[in-house]
Design an enzyme around this catalytic site. Structure first.
Site, PDB file in Angstrom:
ATOM      1  N   GLU A   1      51.359  33.929  35.175  1.00 46.75           N
ATOM      2  CA  GLU A   1      51.758  34.833  36.260  1.00 46.75           C
ATOM      3  C   GLU A   1      52.625  35.939  35.672  1.00 46.75           C
ATOM      4  O   GLU A   1      53.055  35.871  34.509  1.00 46.75           O
ATOM      5  CB  GLU A   1      52.489  34.070  37.373  1.00 46.75           C
ATOM      6  CG  GLU A   1      51.536  33.214  38.195  1.00 46.75           C
ATOM      7  CD  GLU A   1      52.157  32.609  39.425  1.00 46.75           C
ATOM      8  OE1 GLU A   1      53.304  32.956  39.759  1.00 46.75           O
ATOM      9  OE2 GLU A   1      51.492  31.778  40.059  1.00 46.75           O
TER      10      GLU A   1
ATOM     11  N   HIS B   1      56.569  40.644  47.760  1.00 47.83           N
ATOM     12  CA  HIS B   1      55.393  40.244  46.978  1.00 47.83           C
ATOM     13  C   HIS B   1      54.397  41.390  47.015  1.00 47.83           C
ATOM     14  O   HIS B   1      54.133  41.952  48.074  1.00 47.83           O
ATOM     15  CB  HIS B   1      54.775  38.970  47.551  1.00 47.83           C
ATOM     16  CG  HIS B   1      53.837  38.299  46.598  1.00 47.83           C
ATOM     17  ND1 HIS B   1      52.600  38.807  46.295  1.00 47.83           N
ATOM     18  CD2 HIS B   1      53.977  37.173  45.847  1.00 47.83           C
ATOM     19  CE1 HIS B   1      52.013  38.019  45.405  1.00 47.83           C
ATOM     20  NE2 HIS B   1      52.821  37.014  45.120  1.00 47.83           N
TER      21      HIS B   1
ATOM     22  N   ARG C   1      57.338  41.747  39.497  1.00 46.95           N
ATOM     23  CA  ARG C   1      56.932  41.902  40.891  1.00 46.95           C
ATOM     24  C   ARG C   1      57.446  43.163  41.560  1.00 46.95           C
ATOM     25  O   ARG C   1      56.735  43.831  42.305  1.00 46.95           O
ATOM     26  CB  ARG C   1      57.507  40.718  41.661  1.00 46.95           C
ATOM     27  CG  ARG C   1      56.457  39.887  42.232  1.00 46.95           C
ATOM     28  CD  ARG C   1      56.990  38.684  42.862  1.00 46.95           C
ATOM     29  NE  ARG C   1      56.076  37.626  42.481  1.00 46.95           N
ATOM     30  CZ  ARG C   1      56.138  36.406  42.936  1.00 46.95           C
ATOM     31  NH1 ARG C   1      57.095  36.065  43.755  1.00 46.95           N
ATOM     32  NH2 ARG C   1      55.250  35.525  42.573  1.00 46.95           N
TER      33      ARG C   1
ATOM     34  N   HIS D   1      59.122  38.519  50.754  1.00 46.93           N
ATOM     35  CA  HIS D   1      58.661  37.223  50.238  1.00 46.93           C
ATOM     36  C   HIS D   1      59.798  36.239  49.982  1.00 46.93           C
ATOM     37  O   HIS D   1      59.679  35.063  50.294  1.00 46.93           O
ATOM     38  CB  HIS D   1      57.899  37.499  48.945  1.00 46.93           C
ATOM     39  CG  HIS D   1      57.219  36.319  48.343  1.00 46.93           C
ATOM     40  ND1 HIS D   1      56.311  35.549  49.040  1.00 46.93           N
ATOM     41  CD2 HIS D   1      57.298  35.768  47.093  1.00 46.93           C
ATOM     42  CE1 HIS D   1      55.858  34.587  48.254  1.00 46.93           C
ATOM     43  NE2 HIS D   1      56.454  34.680  47.075  1.00 46.93           N
TER      44      HIS D   1
ATOM     45  N   ARG E   1      63.346  37.571  41.057  1.00 48.69           N
ATOM     46  CA  ARG E   1      62.950  36.223  40.649  1.00 48.69           C
ATOM     47  C   ARG E   1      61.643  36.231  39.855  1.00 48.69           C
ATOM     48  O   ARG E   1      60.684  36.901  40.217  1.00 48.69           O
ATOM     49  CB  ARG E   1      62.772  35.354  41.896  1.00 48.69           C
ATOM     50  CG  ARG E   1      62.272  33.952  41.616  1.00 48.69           C
ATOM     51  CD  ARG E   1      62.191  33.150  42.892  1.00 48.69           C
ATOM     52  NE  ARG E   1      61.248  33.704  43.829  1.00 48.69           N
ATOM     53  CZ  ARG E   1      59.951  33.410  43.851  1.00 48.69           C
ATOM     54  NH1 ARG E   1      59.434  32.562  42.977  1.00 48.69           N
ATOM     55  NH2 ARG E   1      59.159  33.953  44.753  1.00 48.69           N
TER      56      ARG E   1
HETATM   57  C1  SIN Z   1      52.402  33.576  44.102  1.00 52.24           C
HETATM   58  O1  SIN Z   1      51.626  32.626  44.031  1.00 52.24           O
HETATM   59  O2  SIN Z   1      52.110  34.711  43.761  1.00 52.24           O
HETATM   60  C2  SIN Z   1      53.763  33.334  44.649  1.00 52.24           C
HETATM   61  C3  SIN Z   1      54.520  32.476  43.751  1.00 52.24           C
HETATM   62  C4  SIN Z   1      55.980  32.741  43.856  1.00 52.24           C
HETATM   63  O3  SIN Z   1      56.414  33.482  44.727  1.00 52.24           O
HETATM   64  O4  SIN Z   1      56.703  32.236  43.008  1.00 52.24           O
END
Ligand code: SIN
Length: 537
Positions: free
Chosen positions: A111, A229, A273, A334, A369
């Site tokens: 990620e 998000h 993010r 988010h 975060r």
């Molecule tokens: C996501 O799956 O993109 C969200 C995960 C998160 O907010 O840590």
């Protein structure tokens, strides 16, 4: 046996109750059904350094880098170091993480802003649901008392100078109030995504624990840092489209079909993010407000179906095929990085009160975060809270050396009031729209001042003690909204998730921790008294 009340039934609350169950008389209070909460909507997974090519140091470094200079390195270290053991605890409670094709190693996804693929998942993209299900099952096998449909309305403070938490006041399903006394209270009440008109959070994310803490004058920090998000479905409900989809190779395109992230950040779609969310907002502004699109056509249908079954289904329901077409996406609120100030064992400024999970501000997230650190945070710090409680309640409940707002009056206990059905007198939709406009992805001094004036106005006109569930929740959103706006006004720089057009760059002399809030309407309850008014701080 000491009584411990845990409020909230996401991963943080359930983990705290499970870790504390053998040593204490634990009562878990939750506003909905036990399995409700934000956790079950988590998709991408839970980050932990479990693979040979990874390390605790790398995970801690990524966490610190994502936090834009404000992450507490000690908190990041604790989180990363405790990750592998936390995964073992979850497995012990019955969570079945996905495995790779050989069936032996845990499957790991990449990620944004992670230097290694370290995000573990379950049920493809149903990680939160799998964790919630397993932990609820494990809790049912313990002696923990569960009170469902019981909404926290305020903290109860002990008599002698109101110097410690003595329990909670709650609103029951029949509309009556009750007081539950305890030796310690653990707030695991999650975030407040419902502050904004677009959010990935469910309807129950109304900041109840944070609002109760603010009213009681408990110290909070960094409330300006709200994470948006980047990719939610541009349709009613803002269904989350996990960052893991971009981790598998999906890209973002503007209305002209261009991959605009290539020109924004070296990590393109996997940039932090806040960077991706703001780039999308800028692109949308430049194309008349229409959403950008997520292009997952480079990933084969089979992979998408096995890794992202929930997302595929949600897209299909909205009329989009993730495998063959472009899916319109927009950012949405988010996660709250700030919250109730705690030490690394969950202690707050109020002795006897602990906070854990999204409602807490340990310093682990800084200004932004790192993806998939939140589920980990919930269970890692829950274990530490339970250990602090087990170390002896008096010692555990020592409180942080910070000033709370002074409590001025006390009066006799109102044990159970009749149903009065007073609403908050506040229009929740209006509040959400103004927060989205003036305290959202891009802020300015003028916008924040406008928000502050409107919120102050609504606060003056609001009901002092609403008695309906919706009224209590909306009043809580108003309390938290005012604190977020105050904190955003005080931070005169742009950093991480907090972007101000009038202060567009990071300011090295800005405070590492922002304690600005509005305590002007702070209120608490004593174990022998009606609600109290506290002075502004
Ligand atoms: C996501 O799956 O993109 C969200 C995960 C998160 O907010 O840590």
């Amino acid at each position: 046996m000491a009584r411990v009340i845990v409020v909230g039934s996401g991963i943080a609350g359930l983990s705290t109750a499970l870790f504390a169950a053998s040593a204490h008389d634990v009562v878990l209070v939750t506003k909905g059904a036990l399995a409700d909460g934000n956790t079950r909507y988590a998709q991408g997974g839970i980050a932990a350094a479990t693979a040979l090519d990874d390390s605790v140091t790398l995970h801690a470094e990524d966490t610190i880098r994502a936090g834009a200079g404000l992450t507490d390195p000690a908190a990041a270290r604790v989180l990363a170091e405790s990750g592998p053991a936390a995964i073992q605890s979850l497995i012990g409670w019955g969570v079945r993480f996905d495995h790779d094709e050989g069936g032996i190693e845990l499957a790991r996804a990449l990620e944004a802003a992670h230097s290694r693929a370290r995000v573990l998942h379950a049920g493809g993209d149903a990680t939160g649901a799998a964790i919630e299900h397993a932990l609820v099952g494990a809790l049912r096998a313990t002696s923990v008392t569960v009170l469902e449909n019981t909404l926290l309305t305020d903290l109860v403070l002990a008599d002698a100078g109101a110097t410690r938490a003595a329990g909670i006041e709650v609103l029951l399903a029949d509309g009556s109030r009750d007081v539950l006394l305890a030796d310690a209270v653990v707030l695991a009440t999650g975030g407040a995504g419902q502050l904004f008109s677009h959010t990935t959070n469910p309807a129950l994310a109304t900041g109840d624990g944070l609002a109760a803490a603010l009213r009681a004058g408990v110290a909070t920090s960094d409330l300006e840092f709200v994470q948006f998000h980047p990719t939610t479905l541009a349709a009613e409900g803002n269904f989350l489209i996990s960052e893991a989809v971009r981790g598998e190779g999906a890209v973002l395109r503007n209305a002209a079909g261009e991959r605009f992230m290539l020109g924004v950040h070296p990590d393109a779609e996997l940039a932090p993010r806040d960077v991706v969310a703001r780039a999308i907002a800028a692109e949308m502004a430049g194309q008349g407000g229409t959403p950008v699109t997520l292009d997952a056509r480079g990933i084969d249908r089979e992979t998408l179906a096995s890794r992202f079954p929930t997302i595929m289904a949600a897209c299909a329901e909205a009329g989009f095929d993730l495998a063959s077409g472009l899916v319109p996406v927009v950012p949405a609120a988010h996660y709250m990085m700030g919250g109730i100030t705690t030490d690394l064992d969950g202690r707050t400024s109020l002795p006897g009160l602990f906070a854990v999970g999204e409602v807490a501000r340990t310093g682990v997230h800084g200004a932004n975060r790192l993806a998939s650190n939140s589920l980990l945070e919930g269970t890692v710090f829950a274990r530490r809270v339970a250990a602090a409680l087990a170390g002896g309640l008096d010692k555990a409940a020592g409180g942080l050396p910070e000033q709370r707002s002074p409590l001025e009056q006390r009066s006799p206990l109102e044990q159970r009031s009749p149903l009065e059905q007073r609403s908050s007198g506040v229009d929740r939709g209006e509040l959400q729209r103004l927060m989205w406009r003036d305290a959202g992805l891009r802020r300015s001094g003028a916008g924040l001042a406008r928000a502050e004036a409107l919120l102050d106005d609504r606060a003056k006109a609001s009901t002092a003690r609403p008695d309906t569930r919706d009224g209590v929740e909306t009043a809580n959103l108003l309390t938290v909204a005012r604190a977020v706006v105050a904190a955003a006004t005080a931070r005169q720089e742009s950093r991480g998730a907090h972007a101000r057009s009038d202060f567009p760059t990071p300011e090295p002399s800005a405070p590492s921790r922002n304690t600005a809030t509005t305590h002007a309407t702070a209120r608490a309850t004593t174990s022998s008294g009606r609600p109290l008014q506290t002075q502004g701080s």
